[in-house]
Design an enzyme around this catalytic site. Structure first.
Site, PDB file in Angstrom:
ATOM      1  N   HIS A 193       0.824  -1.211   0.000  1.00 57.19           N
ATOM      2  CA  HIS A 193       0.000   0.000   0.000  1.00 57.19           C
ATOM      3  C   HIS A 193       0.857   1.260   0.000  1.00 57.19           C
ATOM      4  CE1 HIS A 193      -4.243  -1.351   1.237  1.00 57.19           C
ATOM      5  NE2 HIS A 193      -4.258  -0.788   0.059  1.00 57.19           N
ATOM      6  N   ARG A 300      -9.492  -5.460 -11.228  1.00 58.98           N
ATOM      7  CA  ARG A 300      -9.292  -6.770 -10.590  1.00 58.98           C
ATOM      8  C   ARG A 300     -10.154  -6.803  -9.324  1.00 58.98           C
ATOM      9  NH1 ARG A 300      -3.517  -5.702 -12.080  1.00 58.98           N
ATOM     10  NH2 ARG A 300      -2.763  -7.458 -13.299  1.00 58.98           N
ATOM     11  N   ARG A 336     -13.395  -7.442 -14.156  1.00 54.81           N
ATOM     12  CA  ARG A 336     -12.990  -8.840 -14.330  1.00 54.81           C
ATOM     13  C   ARG A 336     -13.571  -9.669 -13.193  1.00 54.81           C
ATOM     14  NH1 ARG A 336      -6.798 -10.669 -14.312  1.00 54.81           N
ATOM     15  NH2 ARG A 336      -7.006 -10.396 -12.063  1.00 54.81           N
ATOM     16  N   GLU A 435      -5.154 -15.481 -21.996  1.00 57.94           N
ATOM     17  CA  GLU A 435      -3.945 -15.585 -21.164  1.00 57.94           C
ATOM     18  C   GLU A 435      -3.464 -17.018 -21.029  1.00 57.94           C
ATOM     19  OE1 GLU A 435      -4.633 -13.941 -17.263  1.00 57.94           O
ATOM     20  OE2 GLU A 435      -6.667 -14.719 -17.152  1.00 57.94           O
ATOM     21  N   ASN A 458       0.776 -11.276 -18.640  1.00 58.02           N
ATOM     22  CA  ASN A 458       1.485 -11.776 -17.452  1.00 58.02           C
ATOM     23  C   ASN A 458       1.370 -13.298 -17.384  1.00 58.02           C
ATOM     24  OD1 ASN A 458       1.547  -9.066 -17.065  1.00 58.02           O
ATOM     25  ND2 ASN A 458       0.125  -9.039 -15.343  1.00 58.02           N
ATOM     26  N   ARG A 469       5.812 -17.154 -13.056  1.00 57.16           N
ATOM     27  CA  ARG A 469       6.000 -15.693 -12.994  1.00 57.16           C
ATOM     28  C   ARG A 469       6.442 -15.215 -11.621  1.00 57.16           C
ATOM     29  NH1 ARG A 469      -0.334 -13.592 -13.695  1.00 57.16           N
ATOM     30  NH2 ARG A 469       0.170 -11.772 -12.477  1.00 57.16           N
ATOM     31  N   CYS A 506      -4.129  -6.047 -21.341  1.00 52.49           N
ATOM     32  CA  CYS A 506      -4.126  -5.489 -19.981  1.00 52.49           C
ATOM     33  C   CYS A 506      -3.002  -6.062 -19.126  1.00 52.49           C
ATOM     34  CB  CYS A 506      -5.481  -5.706 -19.310  1.00 52.49           C
ATOM     35  SG  CYS A 506      -5.890  -7.439 -19.096  1.00 52.49           S
TER      36      CYS A 506
HETATM   37  C1  PEP Z   1      -2.392 -11.055 -16.869  1.00 48.43           C
HETATM   38  O1  PEP Z   1      -2.308 -12.255 -16.621  1.00 48.43           O
HETATM   39  O2  PEP Z   1      -1.724 -10.479 -17.745  1.00 48.43           O
HETATM   40  C2  PEP Z   1      -3.323 -10.206 -16.109  1.00 48.43           C
HETATM   41  C3  PEP Z   1      -3.548  -8.949 -16.445  1.00 48.43           C
HETATM   42  O3  PEP Z   1      -3.927 -10.751 -15.030  1.00 48.43           O
HETATM   43  P1  PEP Z   1      -3.235 -10.970 -13.602  1.00 48.43           P
HETATM   44  O4  PEP Z   1      -1.920 -10.258 -13.610  1.00 48.43           O
HETATM   45  O5  PEP Z   1      -4.201 -10.404 -12.626  1.00 48.43           O
HETATM   46  O6  PEP Z   1      -3.118 -12.462 -13.541  1.00 48.43           O
HETATM   47 MG    MG Z   2      -3.778 -13.260 -15.425  1.00 54.08          MG
END
Ligand code: PEP
Ligand code: MG
Length: 584
Positions: A193, A300, A336, A435, A458, A469, A506
């Site tokens: 935060h 999110r 989402r 994704e 991501n 990741r 995104c």
């Molecule tokens: C992604 O996977 O690119 C994404 C935007 O979702 P998150 O990072 O919340 O998994």
């Molecule tokens: Mg994701």
């Protein structure tokens, strides 16, 4: 003395040079000790009293905040106040006093430690970082238990760069922007935060420096480079002059970027690009517009499920989405649906521990299995959509069946709302996140079933290249410009174009100015990102011609390796934007 350089995590960009002020944020050291039966009542009373004092301190702070700098961040104080009433924390401590015969300090420390442990298993970085909030609230109660006052940042009279082990969001809230040049902390991560606040208040910061407090004294000259997460203590003359120059250049560049705020994100030849923000909290609703963007490309909603033992009610969903939609109108808000599961949220018994959570019962898979939980969220979204421009985005879609099932549920939920006479939006646009590679490879089939695509790089990169990741050992392989990733992106873009549906991105890739021209050239019309990146990406958008972007994308795609692709992208940028590249 010779200069010392520390590298940490980038929390908030900017360069500042000044004197250090080392803030003592050592944890209160308390001894847990056994007590006699007869003392139980007194210890419980002491604990309750400390809770009350903590609450009135926070309420007081909240009142003061209503006017100041941190006005739009009061929710953090509210979270802390809520935590003071949290069942796990309060009942857990009282139980330990009574059953383990521990004094209030010992019982509280054990309780905080056991709650923190639960947070450690959460996969989502943002949610995992809420652990800090619990720990900071715990520290406040402990301090009140032992009657120790804490030095406040509000009392700092001279300009300084704050160096501390950790800072609570409440510290950040009382910072006077004219006195606090920046801050650097041992602890923290990008999504704590405090880091989020620093970014939105525009205070340069670096966090996660591990042990910087041990090496710097109040009064030392310090350079804080928030762009690279670097802190230099006692710089040599050469470094000092070098950074003075860098600082001047950065300030000039920031002013230039600021000028772009009200200008549209249009290419030189008139193509309009949508630049949107990613948010986690309803309170961030206006942050996109403040940074020159036009809507929320990814909201999110996981935050709604945090810090609680029961799932959110329909009204909670409805109120949160309505709040964001009303503040963003006429711009769109892409809500989402829940993306947790596996070990992302540990406090619900519905989430079982899995060996491979990233490949487990996550997101839409979880929602379709626990359709009672999912229905509540869908009802909230459909009802809130009456109040603004809401779209619905489904995460982790791997095939068509999940779309069919989601649509079936949606129809059932609509029928329910209809029969109850509740106001709702009949045709909220439905999109899917691309994704998972299997979704990318059937993008043509998916495009026939949904209203838009949003690519989550991501996860797409993680699953395409088989790289966790979260794992720092393979982080070097995490490469958005890998030919395999680029081919998938291009395939998705072509499918969206053929089906004539909007295409957005995104994932983090969308917020990096290095990739902006390539993504435009591939056919992405909307990029949604961390709001602080919007001006940087806008700068690139406004300085390219679509034709050049298409050529660049094609050239980058012909490269056999990620390294070669990166070189191609970098030389394009260096040629076009020498200033921008120097700042990156
Ligand atoms: C992604 O996977 O690119 C994404 C935007 O979702 P998150 O990072 O919340 O998994
Ligand atoms: Mg994701």
């Amino acid at each position: 003395m010779h200069e010392k350089t520390y590298k940490g995590i980038v929390a908030s960009p900017g360069i500042v040079i000044g004197r250090a002020y080392v803030l003592d944020r050592r944890k209160v050291v308390v001894a847990g000790r056994r007590i006699e039966d007869v003392s139980v009542k007194d210890e419980v009373m002491r604990f309750k009293k400390a809770l009350e004092v903590s609450k009135s301190q926070l309420e007081d702070l909240k009142k003061r905040m209503t006017k100041g700098l941190g006005k739009s961040h009061i929710y953090i104080l509210e979270t802390h106040i809520m935590l003071l009433e949290d069942k796990m924390l309060v009942d857990g401590t009282v139980k330990r006093i009574k059953e383990s015969l521990l004094n209030a300090e010992g019982a509280l420390k054990e309780t905080i430690a056991s709650i923190s442990l639960k947070f450690d298993t959460i996969e989502d970085e943002y949610l995992r970082d809420r652990k800090h909030d619990v720990e900071q609230v715990g520290e406040r109660i402990l301090r009140n238990l032992v009657g120790r006052k804490q030095e406040s940042l509000a009392e700092i009279k001279e300009e300084a760069i704050i160096i501390a082990h950790d800072l609570a969001p409440t510290d950040t809230l009382v910072m006077r922007k004219d006195k606090i040049l920046g801050f650097a902390t041992d602890a923290g991560s990008r999504t704590s935060h405090t880091a989020i606040l620093a970014r939105s208040l525009g205070i340069p910061a670096a966090v996660g420096l591990e042990n910087i407090t041990a090496s710097v004294k109040t009064g030392d000259v310090v350079i804080l480079d928030g762009i690279h997460g670097v802190v230099i203590i006692d710089p040599d003359e050469e470094t000092f002059l070098d950074y003075l120059k860098k600082q001047r250049k950065y300030k000039y560049f920031e002013q230039e970027l600021e000028k772009l705020k009200t200008l549209p994100a249009t290419t030189l030849d008139g193509h309009i690009v949508q630049l949107e923000g990613n948010i986690e909290l309803p309170e961030e609703a206006t942050s996109t517009v403040e940074h020159g963007g036009t809507g929320i490309g990814l909201y999110r909603t996981e935050f709604l499920f945090l810090n609680r033992q029961s799932f959110p009610t329909e009204e909670e969903h409805y109120n949160a989405y309505r709040h964001v939609a009303e503040r963003s109108a006429p711009h769109e808000v892409v809500v989402r649906t829940l993306d947790v599961g596996g070990d992302k949220i540990g406090s619900f018994s519905e989430f079982e521990k899995e060996a491979n959570p990233a490949l487990g019962l996550r997101a839409i898979r979880f929602c379709l299995q626990k359709s009672d939980v999912f229905r509540v969220q869908l009802r909230g979204i459909l009802r809130a959509a009456v109040h603004g421009n809401i779209k619905m985005l489904i995460p982790m879609i791997s095939g068509l069946t999940e779309i069919y099932e989601t649509k079936k549920l949606l129809e059932e939920v609509k029928a329910e709302l209809r029969s109850e006479g509740k106001a709702f939006h009949e045709s909220v646009p439905l999109g899917v996140m691309i994704e998972i590679p299997s979704a990318a490879l059937i993008a043509d089939l998916l495009a026939k079933e949904v209203d838009f695509f949003s690519v989550g790089t991501n996860d797409l990169i993680q699953y395409t290249l088989a790289i966790d990741r979260q794992n720092e050992h393979v982080a070097y392989m995490y490469e958005p410009l890998d030919p395999a990733v680029l081919r998938l992106l291009k395939y998705v873009a072509s499918a969206a174009e053929a089906a004539n549906i909007p295409l957005a991105m995104c994932g983090e890739m969308a917020g990096d100015p290095l990739y902006a021209a390539i993504l435009l050239g591939m056919g992405f019309q909307c990029l949604s990102m961390n709001v602080a990146s919007i001006p940087w990406v806008k700068k690139v958008v406004r300085s390219v011609r679509m034709q050049d972007a298409v050529e660049l994308a094609s050239l980058v795609m012909q490269q056999p390796t990620a390294t070669a692709a990166r070189k191609t992208a970098e030389s394009f940028m260096e040629e076009r934007f020498p200033d921008l590249v120097a700042e990156l």
